[in-house]
Design a protein around this motif. Structure first.
Motif, mmCIF file in Angstrom:
data_model
loop_
_atom_site.group_PDB
_atom_site.id
_atom_site.type_symbol
_atom_site.label_atom_id
_atom_site.label_comp_id
_atom_site.label_asym_id
_atom_site.label_seq_id
_atom_site.Cartn_x
_atom_site.Cartn_y
_atom_site.Cartn_z
ATOM 1 N N THR A 22 0.849 -1.196 0.000
ATOM 2 C CA THR A 22 0.000 0.000 0.000
ATOM 3 C C THR A 22 0.887 1.250 0.000
ATOM 4 O OG1 THR A 22 -0.077 0.201 2.420
ATOM 5 C CG2 THR A 22 -1.764 -1.209 1.374
ATOM 6 N N ALA A 23 0.307 2.356 -0.413
ATOM 7 C CA ALA A 23 1.036 3.624 -0.382
ATOM 8 C C ALA A 23 1.438 3.964 1.060
ATOM 9 C CB ALA A 23 0.182 4.740 -0.977
ATOM 10 N N GLY A 24 0.557 3.662 2.012
ATOM 11 C CA GLY A 24 0.869 3.935 3.418
ATOM 12 C C GLY A 24 2.094 3.175 3.892
ATOM 13 N N TYR A 25 2.191 1.916 3.483
ATOM 14 C CA TYR A 25 3.350 1.105 3.853
ATOM 15 C C TYR A 25 4.628 1.689 3.255
ATOM 16 C CZ TYR A 25 6.568 -2.857 4.036
ATOM 17 O OH TYR A 25 7.659 -3.648 4.252
ATOM 18 N N LEU A 26 4.572 2.078 1.980
ATOM 19 C CA LEU A 26 5.757 2.640 1.325
ATOM 20 C C LEU A 26 6.161 3.978 1.948
ATOM 21 C CD1 LEU A 26 4.952 1.720 -2.375
ATOM 22 C CD2 LEU A 26 6.601 0.603 -0.838
ATOM 23 N N VAL A 27 5.199 4.814 2.305
ATOM 24 C CA VAL A 27 5.507 6.073 2.995
ATOM 25 C C VAL A 27 6.192 5.772 4.333
ATOM 26 C CG1 VAL A 27 4.475 8.069 4.183
ATOM 27 C CG2 VAL A 27 3.721 7.465 1.878
ATOM 28 N N TRP A 28 5.654 4.802 5.056
ATOM 29 C CA TRP A 28 6.247 4.406 6.341
ATOM 30 C C TRP A 28 7.685 3.942 6.145
ATOM 31 C CZ3 TRP A 28 6.460 4.730 11.325
ATOM 32 C CH2 TRP A 28 7.160 3.779 12.054
ATOM 33 N N ARG A 29 7.911 3.032 5.182
ATOM 34 C CA ARG A 29 9.251 2.495 4.948
ATOM 35 C C ARG A 29 10.232 3.582 4.535
ATOM 36 N NH1 ARG A 29 10.697 -2.789 4.349
ATOM 37 N NH2 ARG A 29 12.688 -1.724 4.486
ATOM 38 N N LEU A 30 9.792 4.481 3.649
ATOM 39 C CA LEU A 30 10.681 5.559 3.218
ATOM 40 C C LEU A 30 10.998 6.494 4.381
ATOM 41 C CD1 LEU A 30 12.293 6.972 1.021
ATOM 42 C CD2 LEU A 30 10.202 8.222 0.403
ATOM 43 N N SER A 31 10.003 6.812 5.195
ATOM 44 C CA SER A 31 10.255 7.704 6.335
ATOM 45 C C SER A 31 11.210 7.056 7.335
ATOM 46 C CB SER A 31 8.951 8.126 7.014
ATOM 47 O OG SER A 31 8.333 7.046 7.676
ATOM 48 N N MET A 32 11.074 5.759 7.550
ATOM 49 C CA MET A 32 11.976 5.058 8.470
ATOM 50 C C MET A 32 13.388 4.960 7.883
ATOM 51 S SD MET A 32 10.288 4.698 11.139
ATOM 52 C CE MET A 32 11.544 3.806 12.018
ATOM 53 N N LYS A 33 13.485 4.669 6.600
ATOM 54 C CA LYS A 33 14.785 4.601 5.930
ATOM 55 C C LYS A 33 15.506 5.940 6.065
ATOM 56 C CE LYS A 33 16.755 3.919 1.301
ATOM 57 N NZ LYS A 33 16.458 3.476 -0.068
ATOM 58 N N TRP A 34 14.778 7.035 5.835
ATOM 59 C CA TRP A 34 15.362 8.377 5.918
ATOM 60 C C TRP A 34 15.770 8.708 7.350
ATOM 61 C CZ3 TRP A 34 17.803 11.557 3.044
ATOM 62 C CH2 TRP A 34 17.967 12.887 3.438
ATOM 63 N N ARG A 35 14.897 8.418 8.304
ATOM 64 C CA ARG A 35 15.205 8.731 9.701
ATOM 65 C C ARG A 35 16.449 8.001 10.170
ATOM 66 N NH1 ARG A 35 15.314 6.814 14.353
ATOM 67 N NH2 ARG A 35 14.285 4.879 13.804
ATOM 68 N N VAL A 36 16.538 6.715 9.872
ATOM 69 C CA VAL A 36 17.696 5.919 10.279
ATOM 70 C C VAL A 36 18.964 6.437 9.605
ATOM 71 C CG1 VAL A 36 18.749 3.619 10.111
ATOM 72 C CG2 VAL A 36 16.385 3.854 10.899
ATOM 73 N N ALA A 37 18.879 6.741 8.309
ATOM 74 C CA ALA A 37 20.058 7.235 7.582
ATOM 75 C C ALA A 37 20.531 8.572 8.143
ATOM 76 C CB ALA A 37 19.747 7.355 6.093
ATOM 77 N N VAL A 38 19.593 9.474 8.428
ATOM 78 C CA VAL A 38 19.980 10.783 8.991
ATOM 79 C C VAL A 38 20.542 10.594 10.394
ATOM 80 C CG1 VAL A 38 19.140 13.053 9.741
ATOM 81 C CG2 VAL A 38 18.396 12.116 7.541
ATOM 82 N N ASP A 39 19.904 9.748 11.199
ATOM 83 C CA ASP A 39 20.437 9.464 12.544
ATOM 84 C C ASP A 39 21.897 9.049 12.473
ATOM 85 O OD1 ASP A 39 18.824 9.932 14.794
ATOM 86 O OD2 ASP A 39 17.698 8.076 14.527
ATOM 87 N N ARG A 40 22.190 8.114 11.586
ATOM 88 C CA ARG A 40 23.568 7.612 11.460
ATOM 89 C C ARG A 40 24.508 8.684 10.908
ATOM 90 N NH1 ARG A 40 21.797 1.736 9.155
ATOM 91 N NH2 ARG A 40 21.244 0.851 11.179
ATOM 92 N N ALA A 41 24.026 9.481 9.978
ATOM 93 C CA ALA A 41 24.873 10.493 9.341
ATOM 94 C C ALA A 41 25.240 11.634 10.286
ATOM 95 C CB ALA A 41 24.181 11.047 8.094
ATOM 96 N N VAL A 42 24.314 12.019 11.163
ATOM 97 C CA VAL A 42 24.584 13.165 12.055
ATOM 98 C C VAL A 42 25.110 12.744 13.424
ATOM 99 C CG1 VAL A 42 22.962 14.684 10.848
ATOM 100 C CG2 VAL A 42 22.182 13.399 12.872
ATOM 101 N N ALA A 43 25.106 11.448 13.707
ATOM 102 C CA ALA A 43 25.611 10.967 15.006
ATOM 103 C C ALA A 43 27.042 11.424 15.290
ATOM 104 C CB ALA A 43 25.493 9.448 15.103
#
Length: 160
Positions: A9-30
């Motif tokens: 579903t679009a909702g699932y893909l939005v969730w996955r993309l938001s989580m992918k982005w959050r994790v990547a930014v967390d790691r990048a700015v740590a």
């Protein structure tokens, strides 16, 4: 696109993309001593200050989409780290105005550069940040963000 993504579903893909982005930014700015949520605050403060604004905690919460209580907690943490100054608003003693310290400005500039490089990676399949596909993607995201959601209405329809 994988067959699993095609069935999602679009909702699932939005969730996955938001989580992918959050994790990547967390790691990048740590390495700069920030979490993703702290980055959102310092980057937003940096941008607002460049346009001449010293926002209240409430204004920053509205700008970022974060809950005011969470912004308050993050601001206190950033203040303790020496990255942010909180001052009482002389026109409203209940409100706190936020500004980056000199150290906070330096960390914000460095973090923004890191996240921009990450964004370049994310948008590469669409042709990069300046591409027409990316502009269309941004327009679609803005449309979805501007669409009001009322969880009570969704729940009421479930009941009928």
């Amino acid at each position: 696109m994988s067959s699993a993504a095609e069935r999602a579903t679009a909702g699932y893909l939005v969730w996955r993309l938001s989580m992918k982005w959050r994790v990547a930014v967390d790691r990048a700015v740590a390495p700069l001593g920030l979490t993703h949520a702290q980055y959102v605050l310092v980057a937003s403060l940096h941008g607002l200050a460049r346009s001449g604004e010293q926002p209240s905690q409430r204004r920053l919460a509205d700008h970022t989409g974060l809950e005011p209580l969470y912004v308050s907690k993050l601001a206190r943490t950033l203040e303790a780290a020496g990255l942010l100054a909180r001052t009482r608003d002389p026109r409203d003693p209940r409100a706190m105005r936020l500004a980056l310290t000199e150290q906070g400005q330096d960390v914000a500039r460095r973090a923004i550069a890191v996240v921009q490089r990450l964004l370049d990676q994310l948008l590469e399949p669409l042709g990069g940040q300046g591409s027409e596909r990316t502009r269309q993607f941004k327009d679609e995201l803005a449309l979805l963000l501007d669409t009001p959601l009322d969880p009570r209405t969704a729940h009421d329809k479930e009941q009928s």
